[in-house]
Design a protein around this motif. Structure first.
Motif, PDB file in Angstrom:
ATOM      1  N   GLY A   1       0.793  -1.224   0.000  1.00 54.18           N
ATOM      2  CA  GLY A   1       0.000   0.000   0.000  1.00 54.18           C
ATOM      3  C   GLY A   1       0.822   1.270   0.000  1.00 54.18           C
ATOM      4  O   GLY A   1       0.282   2.349   0.266  1.00 54.18           O
TER       5      GLY A   1
ATOM      6  N   GLY B   1      -1.378  -3.642  -3.980  1.00 55.03           N
ATOM      7  CA  GLY B   1      -2.005  -3.915  -2.696  1.00 55.03           C
ATOM      8  C   GLY B   1      -3.097  -2.892  -2.424  1.00 55.03           C
ATOM      9  O   GLY B   1      -3.658  -2.303  -3.347  1.00 55.03           O
ATOM     10  N   TRP B   2      -3.370  -2.647  -1.160  1.00 51.48           N
ATOM     11  CA  TRP B   2      -4.418  -1.703  -0.787  1.00 51.48           C
ATOM     12  C   TRP B   2      -3.982  -0.978   0.475  1.00 51.48           C
ATOM     13  O   TRP B   2      -2.997  -1.339   1.124  1.00 51.48           O
ATOM     14  CB  TRP B   2      -5.745  -2.434  -0.544  1.00 51.48           C
ATOM     15  CG  TRP B   2      -5.648  -3.542   0.472  1.00 51.48           C
ATOM     16  CD1 TRP B   2      -5.278  -4.835   0.253  1.00 51.48           C
ATOM     17  CD2 TRP B   2      -5.872  -3.429   1.890  1.00 51.48           C
ATOM     18  NE1 TRP B   2      -5.260  -5.544   1.428  1.00 51.48           N
ATOM     19  CE2 TRP B   2      -5.635  -4.710   2.450  1.00 51.48           C
ATOM     20  CE3 TRP B   2      -6.257  -2.390   2.729  1.00 51.48           C
ATOM     21  CZ2 TRP B   2      -5.759  -4.962   3.815  1.00 51.48           C
ATOM     22  CZ3 TRP B   2      -6.391  -2.638   4.089  1.00 51.48           C
ATOM     23  CH2 TRP B   2      -6.143  -3.915   4.620  1.00 51.48           C
ATOM     24  N   TYR B   3      -4.705   0.075   0.819  1.00 50.00           N
ATOM     25  CA  TYR B   3      -4.451   0.788   2.068  1.00 50.00           C
ATOM     26  C   TYR B   3      -5.787   1.283   2.608  1.00 50.00           C
ATOM     27  O   TYR B   3      -6.785   1.348   1.874  1.00 50.00           O
ATOM     28  CB  TYR B   3      -3.455   1.937   1.876  1.00 50.00           C
ATOM     29  CG  TYR B   3      -3.745   2.873   0.729  1.00 50.00           C
ATOM     30  CD1 TYR B   3      -4.478   4.044   0.915  1.00 50.00           C
ATOM     31  CD2 TYR B   3      -3.258   2.604  -0.548  1.00 50.00           C
ATOM     32  CE1 TYR B   3      -4.730   4.913  -0.125  1.00 50.00           C
ATOM     33  CE2 TYR B   3      -3.501   3.467  -1.604  1.00 50.00           C
ATOM     34  CZ  TYR B   3      -4.238   4.622  -1.384  1.00 50.00           C
ATOM     35  OH  TYR B   3      -4.483   5.476  -2.429  1.00 50.00           O
TER      36      TYR B   3
ATOM     37  N   THR C   1     -10.112   1.044  -2.078  1.00 54.26           N
ATOM     38  CA  THR C   1     -10.090  -0.269  -2.700  1.00 54.26           C
ATOM     39  C   THR C   1      -8.858  -0.371  -3.599  1.00 54.26           C
ATOM     40  O   THR C   1      -8.207   0.641  -3.898  1.00 54.26           O
ATOM     41  CB  THR C   1     -11.379  -0.486  -3.522  1.00 54.26           C
ATOM     42  OG1 THR C   1     -11.495  -1.857  -3.870  1.00 54.26           O
ATOM     43  CG2 THR C   1     -11.383   0.374  -4.779  1.00 54.26           C
ATOM     44  N   THR C   2      -8.505  -1.547  -4.032  1.00 56.01           N
ATOM     45  CA  THR C   2      -7.373  -1.725  -4.940  1.00 56.01           C
ATOM     46  C   THR C   2      -7.623  -0.932  -6.222  1.00 56.01           C
ATOM     47  O   THR C   2      -8.696  -1.041  -6.822  1.00 56.01           O
ATOM     48  CB  THR C   2      -7.195  -3.213  -5.282  1.00 56.01           C
ATOM     49  OG1 THR C   2      -7.076  -3.956  -4.068  1.00 56.01           O
ATOM     50  CG2 THR C   2      -5.965  -3.428  -6.136  1.00 56.01           C
TER      51      THR C   2
ATOM     52  N   THR D   1     -10.215   0.133 -11.367  1.00 57.05           N
ATOM     53  CA  THR D   1     -10.168  -0.898 -10.347  1.00 57.05           C
ATOM     54  C   THR D   1     -10.569  -2.218 -10.989  1.00 57.05           C
ATOM     55  O   THR D   1     -10.713  -2.299 -12.217  1.00 57.05           O
ATOM     56  CB  THR D   1     -11.093  -0.535  -9.164  1.00 57.05           C
ATOM     57  OG1 THR D   1     -10.947  -1.522  -8.129  1.00 57.05           O
ATOM     58  CG2 THR D   1     -12.547  -0.451  -9.590  1.00 57.05           C
TER      59      THR D   1
ATOM     60  N   HIS E   1     -14.269  -6.773  -7.135  1.00 61.41           N
ATOM     61  CA  HIS E   1     -13.715  -7.025  -5.809  1.00 61.41           C
ATOM     62  C   HIS E   1     -13.352  -8.490  -5.609  1.00 61.41           C
ATOM     63  O   HIS E   1     -12.315  -8.815  -5.013  1.00 61.41           O
ATOM     64  CB  HIS E   1     -14.714  -6.572  -4.741  1.00 61.41           C
ATOM     65  CG  HIS E   1     -14.150  -6.610  -3.361  1.00 61.41           C
ATOM     66  ND1 HIS E   1     -14.730  -7.321  -2.332  1.00 61.41           N
ATOM     67  CD2 HIS E   1     -13.037  -6.041  -2.834  1.00 61.41           C
ATOM     68  CE1 HIS E   1     -14.007  -7.178  -1.237  1.00 61.41           C
ATOM     69  NE2 HIS E   1     -12.979  -6.411  -1.503  1.00 61.41           N
TER      70      HIS E   1
ATOM     71  N   TYR F   1       1.327 -11.307  -0.340  1.00 62.01           N
ATOM     72  CA  TYR F   1       0.475 -10.208   0.118  1.00 62.01           C
ATOM     73  C   TYR F   1       0.192 -10.362   1.610  1.00 62.01           C
ATOM     74  O   TYR F   1      -0.892 -10.811   2.014  1.00 62.01           O
ATOM     75  CB  TYR F   1      -0.821 -10.161  -0.706  1.00 62.01           C
ATOM     76  CG  TYR F   1      -0.558  -9.740  -2.132  1.00 62.01           C
ATOM     77  CD1 TYR F   1      -0.579  -8.397  -2.503  1.00 62.01           C
ATOM     78  CD2 TYR F   1      -0.226 -10.687  -3.101  1.00 62.01           C
ATOM     79  CE1 TYR F   1      -0.289  -8.007  -3.800  1.00 62.01           C
ATOM     80  CE2 TYR F   1       0.067 -10.305  -4.401  1.00 62.01           C
ATOM     81  CZ  TYR F   1       0.034  -8.961  -4.745  1.00 62.01           C
ATOM     82  OH  TYR F   1       0.330  -8.581  -6.031  1.00 62.01           O
TER      83      TYR F   1
ATOM     84  N   ASP G   1      -7.978  -7.431   0.051  1.00 64.58           N
ATOM     85  CA  ASP G   1      -8.565  -6.091   0.129  1.00 64.58           C
ATOM     86  C   ASP G   1      -9.945  -6.177   0.796  1.00 64.58           C
ATOM     87  O   ASP G   1     -10.840  -6.859   0.292  1.00 64.58           O
ATOM     88  CB  ASP G   1      -8.687  -5.544  -1.293  1.00 64.58           C
ATOM     89  CG  ASP G   1      -9.305  -4.160  -1.346  1.00 64.58           C
ATOM     90  OD1 ASP G   1      -9.576  -3.579  -0.287  1.00 64.58           O
ATOM     91  OD2 ASP G   1      -9.515  -3.662  -2.474  1.00 64.58           O
TER      92      ASP G   1
ATOM     93  N   ASP H   1     -15.938   2.556  -1.720  1.00 66.92           N
ATOM     94  CA  ASP H   1     -14.810   3.477  -1.842  1.00 66.92           C
ATOM     95  C   ASP H   1     -15.351   4.861  -2.188  1.00 66.92           C
ATOM     96  O   ASP H   1     -16.083   5.021  -3.168  1.00 66.92           O
ATOM     97  CB  ASP H   1     -13.863   2.981  -2.941  1.00 66.92           C
ATOM     98  CG  ASP H   1     -12.576   3.790  -3.030  1.00 66.92           C
ATOM     99  OD1 ASP H   1     -12.644   5.034  -2.955  1.00 66.92           O
ATOM    100  OD2 ASP H   1     -11.508   3.178  -3.191  1.00 66.92           O
TER     101      ASP H   1
END
Length: 328
Positions: free
Chosen positions: A97, A133-135, A139-140, A159, A162, A176, A181, A188
């Motif tokens: 992220g 990745g994601w934070y 969303t990714t 994106t 999901h 990962y 995610d 989002d």
């Protein structure tokens, strides 16, 4: 190449959807295509315009993550045809992220997961990267900019479904450590106005051991000619034509029209951003100049290349770039 041909060109090693996610959505009043929504560039953009280092296909550098081959197609809303010779910038976080280039993330001076490419005659370009990745709170996703001219560019994000993003992290959990995610695009804040025009597809290519994704964006302008890419200031001094024949078997010619006399430099660049050939052609008179390129003499391998012409005259330096394909 129409949309269906673009999908078929991906090959048979993986399964792609029969239609793009937005194929059945409401149509633009101006054309058969729907303009991609503009989005914030996010808190971590970097200006790549003046840094040719970022002109590269492989943007992974040392980042760990499952390989992703990202294919992008740009079409013009006026006629729904491909837009060649436009610049596509992309940037995204790594598997943890984090974005490159920021002191707060401990990445100041780093350049991973950033780059740009020029679209080819089919309005397409391709990047080799890792699945992001994601934070928290997002969303990714991947940020992108389509630079059509000095007066017009589009900044947006894409994106993936999901379930597909979750599957990537689950199937490759060792790569990962943050896990799947947790935030779907529908939750989002950036995509609260909808994201159907910002969904890429995703499939695993078993033979290549990588994921392959396709994303198509529609922007203002007309396709086919690609003239929108030329800066207005550049077009007042030169007009660079598409080489012929293209693709190239052994030799090709590049037409160049000069509005005034100037020193001309021709160069050839690989998808990785390396300058393969650079030749000073000296002073050229106004009018049509044809550059003869003999690839047998150059001894370069088969690949897609970008060729650039720079003109130095009394008003300054002006340049334009186009893409060619060498077959050997």
């Amino acid at each position: 190449m129409k949309r269906s041909q673009f999908l078929k060109s991906a090959g048979a090693a993986f399964v792609l959807p029969a239609v793009w996610p937005w194929a059945a959505s409401a149509q633009s009043e101006r054309s058969n295509c729907v303009l991609v929504p503009s989005e914030t560039p996010g808190p971590f953009p970097l200006d790549l315009t003046e840094n040719t280092f970022f002109f590269r296909q492989d943007i992974r550098e040392d980042r760990a993550g499952v390989p992703l081959r990202q294919k992008i197609r740009i079409v013009g809303a006026d006629n729904c045809d491909p837009m060649p010779n436009v610049r596509v910038n992309i940037w995204h976080c790594d598997r943890d992220g984090d974005y490159s280039g920021y002191a707060a993330m401990g990445s100041e001076g780093q350049t991973y997961c950033r780059g740009y490419q020029m679209t080819d005659a089919n309005g397409e370009c391709e990047f080799v990267t890792i699945f992001p990745g994601w934070y928290p709170g997002r969303t990714t996703h991947v940020h992108f900019q389509v630079h059509v001219s000095s007066q017009y560019s589009v900044v947006s994000q894409w994106t993936w479904p999901h379930a597909a993003a979750v599957e990537v992290a689950t199937a490759h959990s060792a790569l990962y450590p943050e896990g799947p995610d947790p935030l779907p695009p529908s939750q989002d804040g950036v995509f609260t106005d909808g994201f159907q025009l910002q969904l890429a597809d995703l499939a695993w290519d078993e033979a290549a051991q990588e994921y392959v994704s396709h994303y198509e964006a529609t922007v203002e302008g007309a396709g086919v000619s690609g003239v929108g890419y030329q800066e207005l200031t550049t077009s007042a001094h030169l007009a660079l034509g598409q080489n012929f024949p293209n693709p190239v078997a052994r030799a090709t010619q590049i037409p160049l029209d000069l509005k005034s006399a100037g020193e001309v430099v021709w160069s050839l660049w690989s998808p990785s951003g390396a300058c393969v050939v650079r030749k000073d052609l000296g002073m050229c008179a106004p009018g049509r100049t044809v550059l003869d390129v003999d690839f047998d003499a150059l001894g370069v391998p088969a690949a897609s290349y970008l060729y650039q012409v720079e003109v130095f005259n009394a008003s300054g330096r002006f340049s334009d770039v186009k893409r060619m394909t060498l077959l050997k």
